[in-house]
Motif scaffolding. Structure first.
Motif, PDB file in Angstrom:
ATOM      1  N   ASP A 164      52.877  56.122  88.712  1.00 43.28           N
ATOM      2  CA  ASP A 164      53.546  57.320  89.234  1.00 43.28           C
ATOM      3  C   ASP A 164      52.776  58.603  88.896  1.00 43.28           C
ATOM      4  OD1 ASP A 164      55.350  58.941  90.474  1.00 43.28           O
ATOM      5  OD2 ASP A 164      56.981  58.627  89.037  1.00 43.28           O
ATOM      6  N   ALA A 165      51.584  58.716  89.467  1.00 42.96           N
ATOM      7  CA  ALA A 165      50.721  59.864  89.188  1.00 42.96           C
ATOM      8  C   ALA A 165      51.361  61.195  89.567  1.00 42.96           C
ATOM      9  CB  ALA A 165      49.391  59.710  89.923  1.00 42.96           C
ATOM     10  N   LYS A 166      52.246  61.173  90.543  1.00 43.84           N
ATOM     11  CA  LYS A 166      52.874  62.426  90.982  1.00 43.84           C
ATOM     12  C   LYS A 166      53.754  63.029  89.887  1.00 43.84           C
ATOM     13  CE  LYS A 166      55.746  64.415  94.669  1.00 43.84           C
ATOM     14  NZ  LYS A 166      56.513  64.135  95.911  1.00 43.84           N
ATOM     15  N   ASN A 167      54.575  62.193  89.251  1.00 43.88           N
ATOM     16  CA  ASN A 167      55.494  62.697  88.224  1.00 43.88           C
ATOM     17  C   ASN A 167      54.960  62.562  86.797  1.00 43.88           C
ATOM     18  OD1 ASN A 167      57.809  63.470  89.915  1.00 43.88           O
ATOM     19  ND2 ASN A 167      57.903  61.291  90.401  1.00 43.88           N
ATOM     20  N   SER A 168      54.001  61.662  86.597  1.00 42.24           N
ATOM     21  CA  SER A 168      53.386  61.473  85.277  1.00 42.24           C
ATOM     22  C   SER A 168      51.873  61.436  85.473  1.00 42.24           C
ATOM     23  CB  SER A 168      53.873  60.165  84.642  1.00 42.24           C
ATOM     24  OG  SER A 168      55.280  60.153  84.514  1.00 42.24           O
ATOM     25  N   PRO A 169      51.269  62.613  85.683  1.00 38.72           N
ATOM     26  CA  PRO A 169      49.859  62.654  86.090  1.00 38.72           C
ATOM     27  C   PRO A 169      48.843  62.220  85.031  1.00 38.72           C
ATOM     28  CG  PRO A 169      50.718  64.867  85.743  1.00 38.72           C
ATOM     29  CD  PRO A 169      51.888  63.948  85.664  1.00 38.72           C
ATOM     30  N   PHE A 170      49.275  62.137  83.761  1.00 38.58           N
ATOM     31  CA  PHE A 170      48.327  61.796  82.702  1.00 38.58           C
ATOM     32  C   PHE A 170      48.818  60.644  81.833  1.00 38.58           C
ATOM     33  CE2 PHE A 170      47.435  66.268  83.614  1.00 38.58           C
ATOM     34  CZ  PHE A 170      46.043  66.254  83.748  1.00 38.58           C
ATOM     35  N   GLU A 201      45.538  53.040  95.034  1.00 40.62           N
ATOM     36  CA  GLU A 201      46.679  53.776  95.599  1.00 40.62           C
ATOM     37  C   GLU A 201      47.999  53.186  95.103  1.00 40.62           C
ATOM     38  OE1 GLU A 201      48.538  54.623 100.021  1.00 40.62           O
ATOM     39  OE2 GLU A 201      46.354  54.447  99.838  1.00 40.62           O
ATOM     40  N   HIS A 202      48.077  51.851  95.078  1.00 41.69           N
ATOM     41  CA  HIS A 202      49.289  51.195  94.564  1.00 41.69           C
ATOM     42  C   HIS A 202      49.477  51.482  93.084  1.00 41.69           C
ATOM     43  CE1 HIS A 202      49.157  48.033  98.020  1.00 41.69           C
ATOM     44  NE2 HIS A 202      49.782  49.138  98.377  1.00 41.69           N
ATOM     45  N   LEU A 203      48.375  51.415  92.318  1.00 44.77           N
ATOM     46  CA  LEU A 203      48.419  51.640  90.876  1.00 44.77           C
ATOM     47  C   LEU A 203      48.918  53.036  90.538  1.00 44.77           C
ATOM     48  CD1 LEU A 203      47.577  50.202  88.183  1.00 44.77           C
ATOM     49  CD2 LEU A 203      45.387  51.397  88.392  1.00 44.77           C
ATOM     50  N   GLN A 204      48.542  53.999  91.369  1.00 41.19           N
ATOM     51  CA  GLN A 204      48.913  55.394  91.130  1.00 41.19           C
ATOM     52  C   GLN A 204      50.263  55.756  91.749  1.00 41.19           C
ATOM     53  OE1 GLN A 204      45.514  57.496  92.730  1.00 41.19           O
ATOM     54  NE2 GLN A 204      44.103  56.318  91.452  1.00 41.19           N
ATOM     55  N   GLY A 205      50.842  54.832  92.511  1.00 42.53           N
ATOM     56  CA  GLY A 205      52.092  55.098  93.221  1.00 42.53           C
ATOM     57  C   GLY A 205      53.318  55.103  92.322  1.00 42.53           C
ATOM     58  N   HIS A 250      53.569  56.451  82.348  1.00 39.91           N
ATOM     59  CA  HIS A 250      54.776  56.433  83.190  1.00 39.91           C
ATOM     60  C   HIS A 250      55.910  57.239  82.537  1.00 39.91           C
ATOM     61  CE1 HIS A 250      57.763  53.909  85.734  1.00 39.91           C
ATOM     62  NE2 HIS A 250      57.154  54.798  86.506  1.00 39.91           N
ATOM     63  N   GLY A 251      55.508  58.241  81.740  1.00 40.02           N
ATOM     64  CA  GLY A 251      56.483  59.112  81.082  1.00 40.02           C
ATOM     65  C   GLY A 251      57.158  58.505  79.871  1.00 40.02           C
ATOM     66  N   ILE A 252      56.746  57.314  79.450  1.00 43.14           N
ATOM     67  CA  ILE A 252      57.382  56.636  78.310  1.00 43.14           C
ATOM     68  C   ILE A 252      56.357  56.459  77.193  1.00 43.14           C
ATOM     69  CG2 ILE A 252      58.470  54.490  77.518  1.00 43.14           C
ATOM     70  CD1 ILE A 252      59.648  54.233  80.342  1.00 43.14           C
TER      71      ILE A 252
END
Length: 200
Positions: free
Chosen positions: A100-106, A91-95, A141-143
């Motif tokens: 940030d799985a919500k904004n960068s799901p892949f 949960e922390h890793l995906q937070g 993480h979008g980068i």
């Protein structure tokens, strides 16, 4: 006249061959769809070694067995599929403070170049392992940052297997390890992938 006709005929043949050759060069290229894969990441920190896995890898790989330097491919992994064996840690890793799985799901990997040794053949030998170095762009993480993977490829008709390893530096992707867990989570993560592709 007859000479003009011969010239026009020859010119037509040359133009026709120039048009046909690129198509012939690509005729042996096959696109393989990922049908089975395992990815693993290891964080080897001073106080703890953490291992995470996923089998949710999707993507395609286009390979010409006669010249693997022309290989292209794109792959992605769902962040929420990463499993470290600890629900709270996952949960922390995906937070939003981490992957940030919500904004960068892949997580994404795209091949940009296949590098072979100076004496290495560009041709894949069916049923035999071929060592390769793959350069690509890894996005987390979008980068997006360039990475270099060492691996091997085995091609057998309509199937291909790829195994590769590469490092990922978290701070390169604007992921900072909180000081409270810095001794338990490494900044550099070792990633390994084992995937099987089936020709489309």
């Amino acid at each position: 006249n007859r000479d003009t006709m011969k010239y026009v005929t020859k010119l037509s043949l040359v133009v026709g061959l120039c048009t046909l050759l690129p198509a012939l060069a690509q005729a042996d290229a096959k696109t393989f769809q990922v049908k089975g894969a395992k990815a693993k990441f290891i964080s080897d920190a001073p106080l703890e070694t953490m291992v995470g896995t996923t089998d949710k890898v999707s993507g395609t790989l286009t390979v010409d067995p006669s010249d693997i330097s022309k290989t292209t491919g794109k792959f992605k992994v769902a962040v929420k599929s990463l499993d470290t064996g600890n629900d709270l840690r996952d949960e922390h890793l995906q937070g939003d403070g981490w992957l940030d799985a919500k904004n960068s799901p892949f997580l994404h990997f795209e091949i940009t170049e296949v590098v072979l040794g100076k004496k290495a053949s560009t041709e894949l030998k069916e049923g035999k392992d071929t060592k390769v170095q793959v350069k690509g762009n890894f996005t987390a993480h979008g980068i997006t940052k360039p990475v270099t993977a060492n691996g091997k490829v085995k091609w057998s008709g309509d199937q291909i297997q790829v195994k590769a390893d590469f490092p990922v530096v978290l701070t390169d992707h604007d992921i900072s390890v909180p000081s409270i867990v810095r001794l338990k989570f490494a900044n550099e993560i070792a990633v390994s992938v084992d995937l099987r592709g089936v020709a489309q």
